[in-house]
Design a protein around this motif. Structure first.
Motif, PDB file in Angstrom:
ATOM      1  N   ILE A 185     -18.291 -41.193 -46.630  1.00  0.00           N
ATOM      2  CA  ILE A 185     -16.590 -40.843 -46.444  1.00  0.00           C
ATOM      3  C   ILE A 185     -16.452 -39.630 -47.306  1.00  0.00           C
ATOM      4  O   ILE A 185     -15.751 -38.863 -46.973  1.00  0.00           O
ATOM      5  N   ALA A 186     -16.986 -39.727 -48.532  1.00  0.00           N
ATOM      6  CA  ALA A 186     -16.576 -38.631 -49.437  1.00  0.00           C
ATOM      7  C   ALA A 186     -17.255 -37.317 -48.950  1.00  0.00           C
ATOM      8  O   ALA A 186     -16.594 -36.296 -49.118  1.00  0.00           O
ATOM      9  N   THR A 187     -18.381 -37.225 -48.332  1.00  0.00           N
ATOM     10  CA  THR A 187     -18.778 -36.073 -47.829  1.00  0.00           C
ATOM     11  C   THR A 187     -18.304 -35.474 -46.394  1.00  0.00           C
ATOM     12  O   THR A 187     -18.420 -34.435 -46.036  1.00  0.00           O
ATOM     13  N   GLY A 188     -17.688 -36.400 -45.851  1.00  0.00           N
ATOM     14  CA  GLY A 188     -16.953 -36.211 -44.609  1.00  0.00           C
ATOM     15  C   GLY A 188     -18.061 -36.342 -43.268  1.00  0.00           C
ATOM     16  O   GLY A 188     -17.705 -36.376 -42.487  1.00  0.00           O
ATOM     17  N   SER A 189     -19.276 -36.996 -43.699  1.00  0.00           N
ATOM     18  CA  SER A 189     -20.248 -37.564 -42.293  1.00  0.00           C
ATOM     19  C   SER A 189     -19.704 -38.673 -41.979  1.00  0.00           C
ATOM     20  O   SER A 189     -19.973 -38.902 -40.817  1.00  0.00           O
ATOM     21  N   ALA A 190     -18.876 -39.588 -42.437  1.00  0.00           N
ATOM     22  CA  ALA A 190     -18.222 -40.688 -41.980  1.00  0.00           C
ATOM     23  C   ALA A 190     -16.662 -40.503 -41.662  1.00  0.00           C
ATOM     24  O   ALA A 190     -15.831 -40.543 -42.794  1.00  0.00           O
ATOM     25  N   PRO A 191     -16.141 -40.077 -41.014  1.00  0.00           N
ATOM     26  CA  PRO A 191     -14.616 -40.021 -40.513  1.00  0.00           C
ATOM     27  C   PRO A 191     -13.825 -41.049 -41.153  1.00  0.00           C
ATOM     28  O   PRO A 191     -14.182 -42.296 -41.068  1.00  0.00           O
ATOM     29  N   LEU A 192     -12.929 -40.870 -42.006  1.00  0.00           N
ATOM     30  CA  LEU A 192     -11.904 -41.928 -42.562  1.00  0.00           C
ATOM     31  C   LEU A 192     -11.286 -42.301 -41.293  1.00  0.00           C
ATOM     32  O   LEU A 192     -10.656 -41.960 -40.398  1.00  0.00           O
ATOM     33  N   ARG A 193     -11.338 -43.903 -41.460  1.00  0.00           N
ATOM     34  CA  ARG A 193     -10.766 -44.760 -40.343  1.00  0.00           C
ATOM     35  C   ARG A 193      -9.445 -45.568 -40.821  1.00  0.00           C
ATOM     36  O   ARG A 193      -9.480 -45.716 -42.070  1.00  0.00           O
ATOM     37  N   PRO A 194      -8.352 -45.733 -39.989  1.00  0.00           N
ATOM     38  CA  PRO A 194      -7.253 -46.436 -40.697  1.00  0.00           C
ATOM     39  C   PRO A 194      -7.527 -47.489 -41.349  1.00  0.00           C
ATOM     40  O   PRO A 194      -6.859 -47.859 -42.096  1.00  0.00           O
ATOM     41  N   ALA A 195      -8.383 -48.321 -40.746  1.00  0.00           N
ATOM     42  CA  ALA A 195      -8.705 -49.549 -41.537  1.00  0.00           C
ATOM     43  C   ALA A 195      -9.137 -49.425 -42.800  1.00  0.00           C
ATOM     44  O   ALA A 195      -8.725 -50.172 -43.898  1.00  0.00           O
ATOM     45  N   TRP A 196      -9.971 -48.383 -43.078  1.00  0.00           N
ATOM     46  CA  TRP A 196     -10.472 -47.897 -44.410  1.00  0.00           C
ATOM     47  C   TRP A 196      -9.348 -47.638 -45.242  1.00  0.00           C
ATOM     48  O   TRP A 196      -9.451 -47.877 -46.445  1.00  0.00           O
ATOM     49  N   LEU A 197      -8.364 -46.773 -44.637  1.00  0.00           N
ATOM     50  CA  LEU A 197      -7.379 -46.369 -45.452  1.00  0.00           C
ATOM     51  C   LEU A 197      -6.494 -47.289 -46.147  1.00  0.00           C
ATOM     52  O   LEU A 197      -6.347 -47.154 -47.344  1.00  0.00           O
ATOM     53  N   ALA A 198      -6.345 -48.589 -45.492  1.00  0.00           N
ATOM     54  CA  ALA A 198      -5.631 -49.559 -45.797  1.00  0.00           C
ATOM     55  C   ALA A 198      -6.315 -50.076 -47.026  1.00  0.00           C
ATOM     56  O   ALA A 198      -5.715 -50.756 -47.881  1.00  0.00           O
ATOM     57  N   GLY A 199      -7.697 -50.563 -46.890  1.00  0.00           N
ATOM     58  CA  GLY A 199      -8.499 -50.719 -48.242  1.00  0.00           C
ATOM     59  C   GLY A 199      -8.535 -49.969 -49.139  1.00  0.00           C
ATOM     60  O   GLY A 199      -8.203 -50.298 -50.278  1.00  0.00           O
ATOM     61  N   PHE A 200      -8.571 -48.560 -49.008  1.00  0.00           N
ATOM     62  CA  PHE A 200      -8.138 -47.772 -50.328  1.00  0.00           C
ATOM     63  C   PHE A 200      -6.952 -48.061 -50.765  1.00  0.00           C
ATOM     64  O   PHE A 200      -6.734 -47.976 -52.140  1.00  0.00           O
ATOM     65  N   ALA A 201      -5.792 -48.132 -50.087  1.00  0.00           N
ATOM     66  CA  ALA A 201      -4.361 -48.186 -50.392  1.00  0.00           C
ATOM     67  C   ALA A 201      -4.444 -49.642 -51.402  1.00  0.00           C
ATOM     68  O   ALA A 201      -3.801 -49.594 -52.375  1.00  0.00           O
ATOM     69  N   THR A 202      -5.121 -50.582 -50.886  1.00  0.00           N
ATOM     70  CA  THR A 202      -5.132 -51.898 -51.709  1.00  0.00           C
ATOM     71  C   THR A 202      -5.726 -51.807 -53.001  1.00  0.00           C
ATOM     72  O   THR A 202      -4.985 -52.287 -54.069  1.00  0.00           O
ATOM     73  N   THR A 203      -6.901 -51.038 -53.062  1.00  0.00           N
ATOM     74  CA  THR A 203      -7.729 -51.033 -54.303  1.00  0.00           C
ATOM     75  C   THR A 203      -6.874 -50.000 -55.184  1.00  0.00           C
ATOM     76  O   THR A 203      -7.006 -50.044 -56.641  1.00  0.00           O
ATOM     77  N   LEU A 204      -6.556 -48.910 -54.544  1.00  0.00           N
ATOM     78  CA  LEU A 204      -5.793 -47.854 -55.537  1.00  0.00           C
ATOM     79  C   LEU A 204      -4.493 -48.188 -56.158  1.00  0.00           C
ATOM     80  O   LEU A 204      -3.812 -47.747 -56.844  1.00  0.00           O
ATOM     81  N   GLY A 205      -4.092 -49.265 -55.322  1.00  0.00           N
ATOM     82  CA  GLY A 205      -2.739 -49.657 -55.568  1.00  0.00           C
ATOM     83  C   GLY A 205      -1.415 -48.438 -55.241  1.00  0.00           C
ATOM     84  O   GLY A 205      -0.598 -48.339 -55.900  1.00  0.00           O
ATOM     85  N   ILE A 206      -1.671 -48.007 -54.014  1.00  0.00           N
ATOM     86  CA  ILE A 206      -0.810 -46.985 -53.608  1.00  0.00           C
ATOM     87  C   ILE A 206      -0.403 -47.556 -52.224  1.00  0.00           C
ATOM     88  O   ILE A 206      -1.306 -47.963 -51.497  1.00  0.00           O
TER      89      ILE A 206
END
Length: 284
Positions: free
Chosen positions: A182-203
């Motif tokens: 995900i960081a290198t861009g070889s795995a495109p960011l998915r909406p479901a992953w964005l929700a996971g980041f939001a939860t963990t980051l508290g944003i």
């Protein structure tokens, strides 16, 4: 940040966020005490100053270090974790704390808050944290999110994977190698992953979706107050040293009780196994 193919610049990201929140530069100028003319310049592409980002973070409700990453700028040393990658034990701290009763969770938060602020530890051989560099180089939003999760919250990739899986109750169950992709861009960011980041980051997920230009095609998960509380604890712990984190872990483990041998999983949280006995807490 410098211009990169496909990256619109901080001014555009700020404008996206304001549009999503249905507000404007005039409101932001009042909330941040930054002159409107300076904010319009930033919105039009001028690089934000350090003082701009500090004031904008307070007005927008972001951690200042996170806004530096969003702007594609190096995080100032005073805002960086106290001891690089001291957070390898944070997943265990969060795992225990999330199953404790409310009064004991409050005690753990108070323990963290009362620990002294120690000088930053700078190891002779500092760990590599390339995720912000990936963002600076190609402007990928995956790199931005991984930088906030790892560099700002003091997590290695394996610890980030465990922590996100824990806070999302398994919805964000990815390997450390997937986070690297995900960081290198070889795995495109998915909406479901964005929700996971939001939860963990508290944003809020809406804020991240607006900033990254992500269309949320599925309903967002309901708010989980316990996960939000854990995300705050994760942030608070980024200022601790490894020995202080170990102290918090021991404090949390001391609150666990022995699980009866005939206890049902429906009635008990099993947290750790030691010398033939499970330790955990009764389910409410």
């Amino acid at each position: 940040m410098a211009d990169h193919p496909g990256h619109p610049g901080f001014g555009v990201l700020l404008t996206r966020l304001l549009n999503y929140r249905q507000t404007d530069i005039a409101w932001l100028a009042t909330a941040s005490d930054i002159p409107e003319s300076e904010l319009y310049s930033v919105a039009d592409g001028a690089p934000p100053s350090v003082s701009h980002l500090e004031d904008l973070a307070a007005a927008l409700g972001f951690h200042t270090a996170d806004l530096f990453v969003i702007a594609g700028l190096p995080v100032p040393e005073p805002l960086q974790p106290c001891e690089p990658l001291a957070g390898s034990g944070l997943a265990r701290v969060l795992h225990i704390t999330m199953v404790l009763p409310e009064d004991q969770r409050i005690h753990i938060r108070a323990t963290v808050e009362q620990l002294p602020h120690l000088p930053h530890v700078r190891p002779a051989d500092p760990p590599r944290t390339p995720y912000l560099r990936y963002y600076l180089q190609d402007g990928g939003f995956g790199a931005m999110l991984v930088a906030m999760l790892c560099a700002n919250r003091n997590l290695s990739l394996p610890a980030a994977a465990r922590t996100s899986a824990l806070l999302t109750q398994g919805r964000m169950y990815l390997s450390a190698s997937t986070y690297h992709s995900i960081a290198t861009g070889s795995a495109p960011l998915r909406p479901a992953w964005l929700a996971g980041f939001a939860t963990t980051l508290g944003i809020p997920i809406g804020d991240l979706a607006a900033i990254t230009g992500t269309v949320l095609s599925e309903p967002t998960p309901p708010d989980n107050p316990l996960a939000a509380e854990a995300a705050e604890l994760l942030w608070d712990c980024q200022r601790l040293t490894a020995s202080q984190i170990e102290h918090v872990r021991a404090e949390a483990e001391a609150m666990l009780v022995a699980v009866p041998h005939d206890a049902s999983n429906d009635d008990w949280h099993r947290v750790l196994h030691h010398h033939g006995t499970w330790w955990g807490t009764p389910r409410p």
